[in-house]
Design a protein around this motif. Structure first.
Motif, short mmCIF file in Angstrom:
data_model
loop_
_atom_site.label_atom_id
_atom_site.label_comp_id
_atom_site.label_asym_id
_atom_site.label_seq_id
_atom_site.Cartn_x
_atom_site.Cartn_y
_atom_site.Cartn_z
N ILE A 405 20.06 43.55 20.37
CA ILE A 405 18.94 44.49 20.29
C ILE A 405 19.43 45.83 20.83
N PHE A 436 10.94 41.40 26.57
CA PHE A 436 11.34 41.09 25.19
C PHE A 436 11.11 39.62 24.90
N ASP A 437 10.70 39.33 23.67
CA ASP A 437 10.53 37.95 23.22
C ASP A 437 11.90 37.36 22.88
N ARG A 440 11.83 36.17 18.75
CA ARG A 440 11.63 37.28 17.80
C ARG A 440 12.53 38.47 18.11
N ARG A 441 13.00 38.53 19.34
CA ARG A 441 13.88 39.61 19.79
C ARG A 441 13.24 40.99 19.63
N ASP A 442 11.97 41.08 19.97
CA ASP A 442 11.30 42.37 19.90
C ASP A 442 10.62 42.66 21.24
N LEU A 443 10.23 43.91 21.41
CA LEU A 443 9.60 44.35 22.65
C LEU A 443 8.16 43.86 22.71
#
Length: 459
Positions: A405, A436-437, A440-443
């Protein structure tokens, strides 16, 4: 002469009142639904002289994340309480709001909400005993001498603890409902979460504490190990006696100390690791300038040193984390383009190089849900996911990257939360931490903090 005596008495009364007061941290938290800009003009404490007040102006822009803090020092003392007046300006209009305050744990912390019409209202007061410890996340604000506790359910600050010194590291107790904080004044502070009490234990055998870790042993003894950077030793503090009982000599500028937890606290550990921890605990000590890792094998019964091994690491070893599922420990080398990896079981322990990670790696952790390692790179800002060849490690093995990321900030420390499946990342420069998840690798979220965050602690 009579007039002079009365003037002297007057000044003595004023001086005695001021001398009772301390530099207490005034911490005001503002949260809004809309991106307001608020200017704090003054905070007046009822029944106090004007020199006790906070005088602004101090402007907060709540455009990012709709929250912000005012942190200042005021002349109050522990236990002070009463009413106060906040004078502020929003949209060119000067307004006032009354609120009640109480000084607890060295901090006068007050939480406000800003409504849509620009008025400020006091949020409901809560204390440490109102929260379940496992739902809290703690942030060490080193140069401000603060430890903040955040509610992971509501994503809001819960309460703060202030200290009379800058603080450098902290860790949580296995035996007690406590957090241990090392201060740069050479004290180990103990904070009882359930009771709200702060006590301190002098560190007499060393100076410059930089890292702490807690060991819990089969005899029921709990020991805090404190790495002292200036005197190059590790202090041993017995928490039942609440005193320093010895020290361990090291060299090369110790920067990180870590002790294996007791086996009953590990959910995903391998059978081999669990069997080893029934008899021993490893005390890992990283030396920054000496580029060295020293592992002290401790008796699982009482924490006494049984054996010792030393390993050469990469340049500027900065941090260390452990993977109990695969039986590995990792050394983060800030000045090298590789990290080191070794086996927890000391009888088979050699230190290997894990190539392919690049420079500027500052922290990492093991993610048990996905059986991956996550690394934080400071420049350029990045989170890197990957795996390690657990079996067949050789002197120089390859890190198997599984993407990453890109970050618009500079990560400093990270912590993995196995229960929630998320990663917490600290940014010292922007005074925030991000969530961060894992999958899903998102904020997911981000939080402002009222100072420079040095580290995170999950319970």
């Amino acid at each position: 002469m009579w007039c002079f005596s009365w003037i002297l008495v007057f000044f003595l009364i004023i001086f005695s009142r001021i001398s009772e007061a301390q530099d207490i941290k005034l911490l005001l938290y503002f949260r809004s639904q809309d991106p307001f800009t608020i200017t704090i003009k003054k905070v007046e404490f009822e029944g106090k002289e004007s020199n006790y007040f906070f005088n602004g102006p101090y402007t907060l822009n709540l455009s990012e994340n709709n929250e912000g803090y005012l942190l200042a020092k005021v002349l109050l003392k522990e236990g002070d309480y009463g009413n106060a007046k906040l004078i502020y300006e929003i949209d060119g209009k000067v307004k006032e709001t009354l609120f009640s305050f109480r000084v607890k744990r060295g901090v006068c912390f007050v939480s406000f909400s800003i409504l849509k019409d620009g008025s400020v209202v006091l949020n409901k007061f809560s204390d440490s005993f109102s929260y379940v410890k496992e739902n809290l996340l703690s942030v060490l604000l080193g140069s401000e001498g603060l430890v903040g506790f955040y509610d992971r359910i509501s994503n809001k600050p819960a309460f703060f603890v202030g200290f009379t010194s800058d603080v450098s590291s902290f860790s949580s107790s296995y035996k007690y409902d406590m957090v241990y904080v090392s201060g740069k004044d050479n004290f180990l502070y103990t904070y009882d979460i359930s009771m709200g009490n702060v006590e301190k234990i002098p560190i007499m055998r060393g100076s410059g504490p930089v890292s702490t870790s807690v060991g819990y042993f089969n005899s029921g003894k709990e020991i805090v190990f404190v790495a002292n950077g200036k005197t190059e030793n590790v202090s041993i503090i017995d928490m039942d006696l609440k005193s320093e009982v010895g020290d361990i000599k090291v060299s090369g500028g110790p920067i990180k100390v870590f002790v294996d937890p007791p086996p009953d606290r590990l959910k995903d550990a391998s059978k081999e690791v669990l069997a080893y921890l029934e008899n021993y605990r490893n005390l890992y000590v990283l030396s920054y300038y000496g580029a060295k890792l020293t592992i002290f094998q401790l008796s699982a019964w009482d924490g006494k040193v049984v054996a010792k091994r030393e390993y050469q690491t990469g340049w500027k070893p900065f941090n260390l984390f452990v993977d109990y599922k695969n039986g590995l420990f990792y050394v983060i080398n800030e000045g090298s383009d590789f990290i080191n990896v070794g086996y927890i079981v000391i009888d088979q322990s050699s230190l290997f190089r894990l190539e392919g990670v690049g420079y500027n790696i500052v922290d990492g952790d093991y993610m048990s849900r996905s059986d991956m390692v996550i690394l934080a790179r400071s420049s350029p800002g990045e989170l890197i996911f990957g795996r390690v060849p657990v079996t067949g490690l050789v002197y120089s093995s390859k890190f198997q990257s599984y993407g990453g990321i890109g970050l618009e900030f500079t990560p400093f420390k990270l912590k993995y939360d196995s229960r929630a499946g998320c990663i917490y990342v600290v940014d010292k420069k922007k005074r925030k931490f991000f969530v961060f998840d894992e999958l899903r690798r998102d904020l997911m979220d981000k939080f402002n903090v009222p100072g420079t965050p040095y580290d995170l602690l999950l319970f």
